[in-house]
Write a protein that holds these residues in place. Sequence first.
Motif, PDB file in Angstrom:
ATOM      1  N   LEU A 121       5.778  17.065  14.751  1.00 34.76           N
ATOM      2  CA  LEU A 121       5.239  17.381  13.436  1.00 34.76           C
ATOM      3  C   LEU A 121       3.778  17.797  13.540  1.00 34.76           C
ATOM      4  O   LEU A 121       3.319  18.679  12.802  1.00 34.76           O
ATOM      5  N   GLY A 122       3.049  17.178  14.456  1.00 33.38           N
ATOM      6  CA  GLY A 122       1.666  17.577  14.680  1.00 33.38           C
ATOM      7  C   GLY A 122       1.576  18.988  15.225  1.00 33.38           C
ATOM      8  O   GLY A 122       0.721  19.775  14.802  1.00 33.38           O
ATOM      9  N   TRP A 123       2.472  19.323  16.160  1.00 35.57           N
ATOM     10  CA  TRP A 123       2.492  20.676  16.720  1.00 35.57           C
ATOM     11  C   TRP A 123       2.752  21.707  15.631  1.00 35.57           C
ATOM     12  O   TRP A 123       2.120  22.766  15.600  1.00 35.57           O
ATOM     13  N   HIS A 124       3.672  21.405  14.749  1.00 41.05           N
ATOM     14  CA  HIS A 124       3.975  22.327  13.654  1.00 41.05           C
ATOM     15  C   HIS A 124       2.766  22.521  12.745  1.00 41.05           C
ATOM     16  O   HIS A 124       2.555  23.616  12.211  1.00 41.05           O
ATOM     17  N   ALA A 125       1.957  21.460  12.585  1.00 42.51           N
ATOM     18  CA  ALA A 125       0.809  21.539  11.691  1.00 42.51           C
ATOM     19  C   ALA A 125      -0.351  22.319  12.286  1.00 42.51           C
ATOM     20  O   ALA A 125      -1.026  23.082  11.594  1.00 42.51           O
ATOM     21  N   ASP A 126      -0.587  22.152  13.621  1.00 45.26           N
ATOM     22  CA  ASP A 126      -1.782  22.785  14.195  1.00 45.26           C
ATOM     23  C   ASP A 126      -1.686  22.967  15.704  1.00 45.26           C
ATOM     24  O   ASP A 126      -2.669  22.786  16.422  1.00 45.26           O
ATOM     25  N   TRP A 151      -3.130  15.019  17.499  1.00 43.36           N
ATOM     26  CA  TRP A 151      -3.184  14.128  16.338  1.00 43.36           C
ATOM     27  C   TRP A 151      -1.864  13.375  16.176  1.00 43.36           C
ATOM     28  O   TRP A 151      -1.843  12.189  15.814  1.00 43.36           O
ATOM     29  N   GLY A 152      -0.767  14.064  16.459  1.00 42.52           N
ATOM     30  CA  GLY A 152       0.525  13.416  16.367  1.00 42.52           C
ATOM     31  C   GLY A 152       0.666  12.260  17.340  1.00 42.52           C
ATOM     32  O   GLY A 152       1.284  11.233  17.027  1.00 42.52           O
ATOM     33  N   VAL A 160      12.622   9.821   8.910  1.00 43.54           N
ATOM     34  CA  VAL A 160      12.096  10.800   9.870  1.00 43.54           C
ATOM     35  C   VAL A 160      12.944  12.071   9.845  1.00 43.54           C
ATOM     36  O   VAL A 160      12.415  13.183   9.915  1.00 43.54           O
ATOM     37  N   SER A 161      14.254  11.921   9.733  1.00 44.55           N
ATOM     38  CA  SER A 161      15.117  13.099   9.660  1.00 44.55           C
ATOM     39  C   SER A 161      14.773  13.947   8.438  1.00 44.55           C
ATOM     40  O   SER A 161      14.709  15.189   8.523  1.00 44.55           O
ATOM     41  N   ALA A 162      14.545  13.299   7.305  1.00 42.82           N
ATOM     42  CA  ALA A 162      14.186  14.027   6.086  1.00 42.82           C
ATOM     43  C   ALA A 162      12.864  14.765   6.270  1.00 42.82           C
ATOM     44  O   ALA A 162      12.724  15.926   5.859  1.00 42.82           O
ATOM     45  N   ILE A 163      11.901  14.116   6.901  1.00 42.29           N
ATOM     46  CA  ILE A 163      10.599  14.744   7.137  1.00 42.29           C
ATOM     47  C   ILE A 163      10.732  15.947   8.071  1.00 42.29           C
ATOM     48  O   ILE A 163      10.139  17.002   7.833  1.00 42.29           O
ATOM     49  N   LEU A 164      11.512  15.797   9.131  1.00 42.83           N
ATOM     50  CA  LEU A 164      11.723  16.910  10.057  1.00 42.83           C
ATOM     51  C   LEU A 164      12.449  18.069   9.386  1.00 42.83           C
ATOM     52  O   LEU A 164      12.145  19.239   9.631  1.00 42.83           O
TER      53      LEU A 164
END
Length: 203
Positions: free
Chosen positions: A40-45, A52-53, A147-151
């Motif tokens: 999720l961190g990689w996707h953000a930046d 950060w993740g 976590v699945s919902a967030i992904l």
Amino acid sequence: MSEIRAGAGDVVARGEARLAGRISDWCEPRNWMLCATPLLGWHADGPAGCGWGLVAAVFTGVIPPLLITAGERRELWGVRLRRRADRLAAAPWIVASVAVGTALLYLLGAPAPVPAVPAAMLAVLLALAAITTVWKVSAHSAVAAGVSAILMLTYGSWTLPLAAVTTATAWSRIRLGRHTPAQAVVGVTVGAVVGGLVFALLR
């Protein structure tokens, strides 16, 4: 013939129990957080976001298990938090770790989607703790669903197979006798709804 059938049934039952045990271990809450937060961190930046993740992973997937193990050794609660009272005793320590990690990420200026992940899990933990005061609920199922919902919200429809992993996680807890079907279903519902909603609002 009946003896052969009984023997075959025992083999199947043992095989199911072994499979359930492996799924339960593979899909522990810490493993979800350790795998998901860098993604999720990689996707953000990109690489910076992945860093950060990893910080988020420390406070959600590394420190909480260490605290649980320390509490077991000091006999503050039972092994693997199987009793409702054990979960309530350990909950403040786990919540504190996730809360500190969330606050730290916000204070240090991490990209918004990164602290939104532990913030969402913090909301799920608080909801689980409230339910646990009166009824045992599946944390494995809740974290898997959250976590699945967030992904899914982050990466889109190609992550839909995670729903099958969440279902397998819930099944494993039921098959091992750790939770009833109702407790697993409530865990999945709380994780997906609370975790997904909080993340969507904060990301």
